[in-house]
Design a protein around this motif. Structure first.
Motif, PDB file in Angstrom:
ATOM      1  N   CYS A  73       0.942  -1.210  -0.203  1.00  0.00           N
ATOM      2  CA  CYS A  73       0.020  -0.004  -0.025  1.00  0.00           C
ATOM      3  C   CYS A  73       0.798   1.334  -0.075  1.00  0.00           C
ATOM      4  O   CYS A  73       1.853   1.425   0.768  1.00  0.00           O
ATOM      5  CB  CYS A  73      -0.961   0.148   1.211  1.00  0.00           C
ATOM      6  SG  CYS A  73      -1.751   1.436   1.549  1.00  0.00           S
ATOM      7  N   CYS A  76      -0.080   3.318   3.805  1.00  0.00           N
ATOM      8  CA  CYS A  76       0.736   2.855   5.135  1.00  0.00           C
ATOM      9  C   CYS A  76       1.898   2.017   4.851  1.00  0.00           C
ATOM     10  O   CYS A  76       2.679   1.459   5.899  1.00  0.00           O
ATOM     11  CB  CYS A  76      -0.485   1.997   5.813  1.00  0.00           C
ATOM     12  SG  CYS A  76      -0.929   0.496   5.121  1.00  0.00           S
ATOM     13  N   CYS A  93      -7.291  -1.190   1.167  1.00  0.00           N
ATOM     14  CA  CYS A  93      -5.969  -1.529   1.901  1.00  0.00           C
ATOM     15  C   CYS A  93      -6.754  -2.136   3.081  1.00  0.00           C
ATOM     16  O   CYS A  93      -7.619  -1.610   3.890  1.00  0.00           O
ATOM     17  CB  CYS A  93      -5.056  -0.606   2.035  1.00  0.00           C
ATOM     18  SG  CYS A  93      -3.928  -0.897   3.301  1.00  0.00           S
ATOM     19  N   SER A  95      -4.957  -2.393   6.075  1.00  0.00           N
ATOM     20  CA  SER A  95      -4.708  -1.715   7.237  1.00  0.00           C
ATOM     21  C   SER A  95      -4.970  -0.307   7.327  1.00  0.00           C
ATOM     22  O   SER A  95      -5.418   0.166   8.375  1.00  0.00           O
ATOM     23  CB  SER A  95      -2.929  -1.674   7.144  1.00  0.00           C
ATOM     24  OG  SER A  95      -2.558  -2.894   6.907  1.00  0.00           O
ATOM     25  N   CYS A  96      -5.239   0.521   6.386  1.00  0.00           N
ATOM     26  CA  CYS A  96      -5.445   1.639   6.545  1.00  0.00           C
ATOM     27  C   CYS A  96      -6.819   2.228   5.646  1.00  0.00           C
ATOM     28  O   CYS A  96      -7.107   3.096   5.751  1.00  0.00           O
ATOM     29  CB  CYS A  96      -4.498   2.772   5.971  1.00  0.00           C
ATOM     30  SG  CYS A  96      -3.940   2.654   4.130  1.00  0.00           S
TER      31      CYS A  96
HETATM   32 ZN   LIG Z   1      -2.724   1.092   3.498  1.00  0.00          ZN
END
Ligand SMILES: [Zn+2]
Length: 105
Positions: A73, A76, A93, A95-96
């Motif tokens: 990504c 992040c 994504c 994670s973010c």
């Molecule tokens: Zn991300």
């Protein structure tokens, strides 16, 4: 917009473009499966050709999935399609929450 923000936007766009390209490669492979098999079936030694075509296709598929899971990504830095050890080809994504088309507005 300051110059650093512009640079970040460029990096984001470049990173997302790379992820999209790898996704398209996987889709192309999936779509190419049927014509590949038809071609192999039409060849003189169709039995061997089908087995060979299938193994080559699986090998390329593994490479395509590996490339996709390793795509990071741009925001992040985590793997875009990975949720822990699970591979999930979703459009955000994990994670973010950055969307695949976040650079296209
Ligand atoms: Zn991300």
């Amino acid at each position: 917009m300051s110059s650093t923000e512009e640079l970040n936007a460029q990096e984001l766009a470049a990173g997302l473009k790379k992820i999209r390209r790898r996704r398209w490669f996987l889709w192309f492979l999936i779509i190419a499966y049927l014509p590949l098999m038809i071609l192999a079936l039409r060849s003189p030694q169709s039995g061997q050709a089908v087995v060979a075509a299938f193994f080559i296709w699986v090998l390329v598929l593994i490479v395509a999935v590996a490339l996709m899971s390793l795509a990071r990504c741009p925001r992040c830095g985590n793997c875009f399609h990975m949720n822990g050890y699970l591979f999930r080809p979703v459009r955000k994504c994990f994670s973010c929450g950055l969307h695949l088309n976040a650079d296209k507005k």
